[in-house]
Motif scaffolding. Structure first.
Motif, PDB file in Angstrom:
ATOM      1  N   ALA A 185      39.396  37.848  51.151  1.00 27.68           N
ATOM      2  CA  ALA A 185      38.029  37.726  51.102  1.00 27.68           C
ATOM      3  C   ALA A 185      37.291  39.030  49.955  1.00 27.68           C
ATOM      4  O   ALA A 185      36.503  38.427  49.237  1.00 27.68           O
ATOM      5  CB  ALA A 185      37.176  37.968  52.389  1.00 27.68           C
ATOM      6  N   SER A 186      38.135  40.137  50.149  1.00 30.24           N
ATOM      7  CA  SER A 186      37.819  41.073  49.272  1.00 30.24           C
ATOM      8  C   SER A 186      38.074  40.966  47.801  1.00 30.24           C
ATOM      9  O   SER A 186      37.411  40.899  46.929  1.00 30.24           O
ATOM     10  CB  SER A 186      38.319  42.298  49.715  1.00 30.24           C
ATOM     11  OG  SER A 186      38.220  42.692  50.664  1.00 30.24           O
ATOM     12  N   ASP A 187      39.044  40.076  47.597  1.00 32.31           N
ATOM     13  CA  ASP A 187      39.586  39.359  46.166  1.00 32.31           C
ATOM     14  C   ASP A 187      38.583  38.598  45.798  1.00 32.31           C
ATOM     15  O   ASP A 187      38.215  38.318  44.651  1.00 32.31           O
ATOM     16  CB  ASP A 187      40.957  39.083  46.462  1.00 32.31           C
ATOM     17  CG  ASP A 187      42.101  39.936  46.703  1.00 32.31           C
ATOM     18  OD1 ASP A 187      41.787  41.185  46.218  1.00 32.31           O
ATOM     19  OD2 ASP A 187      43.225  39.423  46.921  1.00 32.31           O
ATOM     20  N   LEU A 224      35.477  38.271  46.622  1.00 30.36           N
ATOM     21  CA  LEU A 224      34.122  38.929  46.243  1.00 30.36           C
ATOM     22  C   LEU A 224      34.476  39.723  44.960  1.00 30.36           C
ATOM     23  O   LEU A 224      33.370  39.704  44.232  1.00 30.36           O
ATOM     24  CB  LEU A 224      33.865  39.955  47.424  1.00 30.36           C
ATOM     25  CG  LEU A 224      32.574  40.651  47.412  1.00 30.36           C
ATOM     26  CD1 LEU A 224      31.403  39.488  47.447  1.00 30.36           C
ATOM     27  CD2 LEU A 224      32.348  41.653  48.525  1.00 30.36           C
ATOM     28  N   ARG A 225      35.333  40.120  44.696  1.00 30.42           N
ATOM     29  CA  ARG A 225      35.606  40.900  43.261  1.00 30.42           C
ATOM     30  C   ARG A 225      35.638  39.852  42.156  1.00 30.42           C
ATOM     31  O   ARG A 225      34.929  40.218  41.190  1.00 30.42           O
ATOM     32  CB  ARG A 225      36.885  41.743  43.360  1.00 30.42           C
ATOM     33  CG  ARG A 225      37.244  42.847  44.198  1.00 30.42           C
ATOM     34  CD  ARG A 225      38.417  43.613  43.811  1.00 30.42           C
ATOM     35  NE  ARG A 225      38.765  44.638  44.777  1.00 30.42           N
ATOM     36  CZ  ARG A 225      39.261  44.540  45.845  1.00 30.42           C
ATOM     37  NH1 ARG A 225      40.132  43.357  46.219  1.00 30.42           N
ATOM     38  NH2 ARG A 225      39.581  45.583  46.720  1.00 30.42           N
ATOM     39  N   GLU A 226      35.990  38.835  42.269  1.00 30.23           N
ATOM     40  CA  GLU A 226      35.840  37.740  41.408  1.00 30.23           C
ATOM     41  C   GLU A 226      34.470  37.353  41.332  1.00 30.23           C
ATOM     42  O   GLU A 226      33.985  37.290  40.168  1.00 30.23           O
ATOM     43  CB  GLU A 226      36.728  36.366  41.641  1.00 30.23           C
ATOM     44  CG  GLU A 226      38.439  36.747  41.806  1.00 30.23           C
ATOM     45  CD  GLU A 226      39.046  35.477  42.441  1.00 30.23           C
ATOM     46  OE1 GLU A 226      38.428  34.372  42.570  1.00 30.23           O
ATOM     47  OE2 GLU A 226      40.233  35.536  42.258  1.00 30.23           O
ATOM     48  N   SER A 227      33.784  37.288  42.245  1.00 33.44           N
ATOM     49  CA  SER A 227      32.348  37.003  42.191  1.00 33.44           C
ATOM     50  C   SER A 227      31.667  38.039  41.221  1.00 33.44           C
ATOM     51  O   SER A 227      30.836  37.780  40.414  1.00 33.44           O
ATOM     52  CB  SER A 227      31.687  36.655  43.528  1.00 33.44           C
ATOM     53  OG  SER A 227      32.116  35.587  44.271  1.00 33.44           O
ATOM     54  N   ALA A 228      31.868  39.351  41.891  1.00 32.51           N
ATOM     55  CA  ALA A 228      31.206  40.410  41.117  1.00 32.51           C
ATOM     56  C   ALA A 228      31.554  40.434  39.502  1.00 32.51           C
ATOM     57  O   ALA A 228      30.638  40.626  38.959  1.00 32.51           O
ATOM     58  CB  ALA A 228      31.570  41.923  41.654  1.00 32.51           C
ATOM     59  N   ALA A 229      32.781  40.133  39.440  1.00 29.04           N
ATOM     60  CA  ALA A 229      33.108  40.135  37.706  1.00 29.04           C
ATOM     61  C   ALA A 229      32.438  39.157  37.134  1.00 29.04           C
ATOM     62  O   ALA A 229      31.853  39.190  35.849  1.00 29.04           O
ATOM     63  CB  ALA A 229      34.514  39.798  37.633  1.00 29.04           C
ATOM     64  N   ARG A 230      32.024  37.868  37.853  1.00 32.69           N
ATOM     65  CA  ARG A 230      31.471  37.018  37.099  1.00 32.69           C
ATOM     66  C   ARG A 230      29.870  37.082  36.926  1.00 32.69           C
ATOM     67  O   ARG A 230      29.391  36.686  35.891  1.00 32.69           O
ATOM     68  CB  ARG A 230      31.584  35.527  37.936  1.00 32.69           C
ATOM     69  CG  ARG A 230      32.589  34.783  37.801  1.00 32.69           C
ATOM     70  CD  ARG A 230      32.775  33.428  38.075  1.00 32.69           C
ATOM     71  NE  ARG A 230      32.115  33.276  39.662  1.00 32.69           N
ATOM     72  CZ  ARG A 230      32.831  33.331  40.954  1.00 32.69           C
ATOM     73  NH1 ARG A 230      34.336  33.578  40.683  1.00 32.69           N
ATOM     74  NH2 ARG A 230      32.518  33.322  41.973  1.00 32.69           N
ATOM     75  N   LEU A 231      29.296  38.083  37.661  1.00 32.78           N
ATOM     76  CA  LEU A 231      27.997  38.565  37.636  1.00 32.78           C
ATOM     77  C   LEU A 231      27.797  39.414  36.656  1.00 32.78           C
ATOM     78  O   LEU A 231      26.915  39.450  36.006  1.00 32.78           O
ATOM     79  CB  LEU A 231      27.652  39.264  39.156  1.00 32.78           C
ATOM     80  CG  LEU A 231      27.428  38.158  40.227  1.00 32.78           C
ATOM     81  CD1 LEU A 231      27.054  38.950  41.317  1.00 32.78           C
ATOM     82  CD2 LEU A 231      26.455  37.179  40.001  1.00 32.78           C
TER      83      LEU A 231
END
Length: 238
Positions: free
Chosen positions: A227-229, A231-238
C-alpha cells in the motif's frame, strides 16, 4: 469474547490441503475494513505494520499505543481479530491477557526472541503455559518460533521449540522465515496447526503453502508495504 475465540479457533480446524486460513494484516481501522469487505473471515494485526503506521521502528511501539491500536481495529470490524504482541511487552501473563481481552482481540502472536536473541525454549514454554492458564479458552495463542529468523537453519531446533510450545498450550506455532520446502517436516513435528509467512509476489501462494502443510497464512507488514508503494507512485504522479 470466549465465543469469538472459539469462532477463530474453529477457522483453523479441518482445513483441506491447499486451503489454508488466509489472514491479511490490517494496520489501522481503514485497512481492516477493506479486508473485511473483501470477504476475509478473520484478521491478524502485524506489530510491524502498526509500528510503521504510528511512526515507530519495528519493536519500538509502546504497549499502551499497541493496545489502543488493536482496540481501534477491533472496533472497526465484525470479524475476529488476532494481534501480534511481540514478546509481551514485559507484562505479567495475567495483565497481558486482560489487556488484550480488554482491547477486544481473540488471539495473539507471542515471539520467542528478544533484542535479536532467542530465549531459552523451556523458560519460554513455561511463560506460555502461564499465559494459557490466565487466558483459559478465551484467547487463541500463536507461538512464534524465531530460529530461522535468528540464523538457526537446523529445522530440528524449530521442531523442538514448537513441540514444547504446543505442550505448553499454544494453539498454533509460527516458524517465521522457514523455507517453504521445510513446512511438511515442521507441520509433522509440531503436531498441530502451523502458521506460514508469505510475502506477496515473492513467496509461494497461500494455496501452495497450504499444500505443503500450512494451516494458516499471514503476511506480516508486507500488505502495508504494498500500500505504501502504491501511495508513493500516486504521490510521484501528483
Amino acid at each position: 469474547m470466549t465465543a469469538g475465540a472459539e469462532v477463530f479457533r474453529g477457522l483453523h480446524l479441518g482445513r483441506a490441503p491447499g486451503d489454508p486460513l488466509v489472514l491479511p494484516g490490517p494496520w489501522d481501522a481503514m485497512s481492516a475494513r477493506v479486508f473485511e469487505e473483501a470477504g476475509f473471515p478473520a484478521l491478524a494485526i502485524p506489530s510491524a505494520g502498526v509500528a510503521a503506521s504510528l511512526g515507530y521502528a519495528d519493536g519500538r511501539t509502546p504497549a499502551d499505543e499497541m493496545f489502543a491500536a488493536v482496540e481501534r481495529i477491533v472496533r472497526a470490524v465484525d470479524v475476529p481479530v488476532s494481534a501480534d504482541l511481540e514478546g509481551g511487552y514485559g507484562l505479567a501473563p495475567k495483565e497481558l491477557v486482560e489487556r488484550l481481552l480488554g482491547a477486544g482481540a481473540v488471539g495473539c502472536n507471542l515471539e520467542d526472541s528478544a533484542a535479536g536473541v532467542l530465549r531459552d525454549p523451556h523458560e519460554h514454554a513455561e511463560w506460555l503455559a502461564e499465559v494459557r492458564a490466565a487466558s483459559g479458552d478465551r484467547l487463541f495463542l500463536n507461538a512464534r518460533v524465531d530460529t530461522f529468523l535468528r540464523g538457526v537453519a537446523d529445522p530440528d531446533r524449530a521442531v523442538e521449540r514448537a513441540a514444547l510450545y504446543v505442550a505448553a498450550g499454544a494453539d498454533c506455532v509460527y516458524p517465521i522465515g522457514a523455507p517453504a520446502d521445510l513446512l511438511p517436516l515442521l507441520r509433522a513435528g509440531a503436531e498441530g496447526p502451523l502458521n506460514a509467512l508469505a510475502r506477496p509476489g515473492r513467496d509461494p501462494s497461500p494455496a501452495v503453502l497450504g499444500g505443503l502443510g500450512a494451516t494458516r497464512v499471514t503476511f506480516g507488514p508486507w500488505l502495508q508495504r504494498e500500500a505504501s508503494d502504491a501511495l508513493r507512485e500516486s504521490a510521484a504522479r501528483l
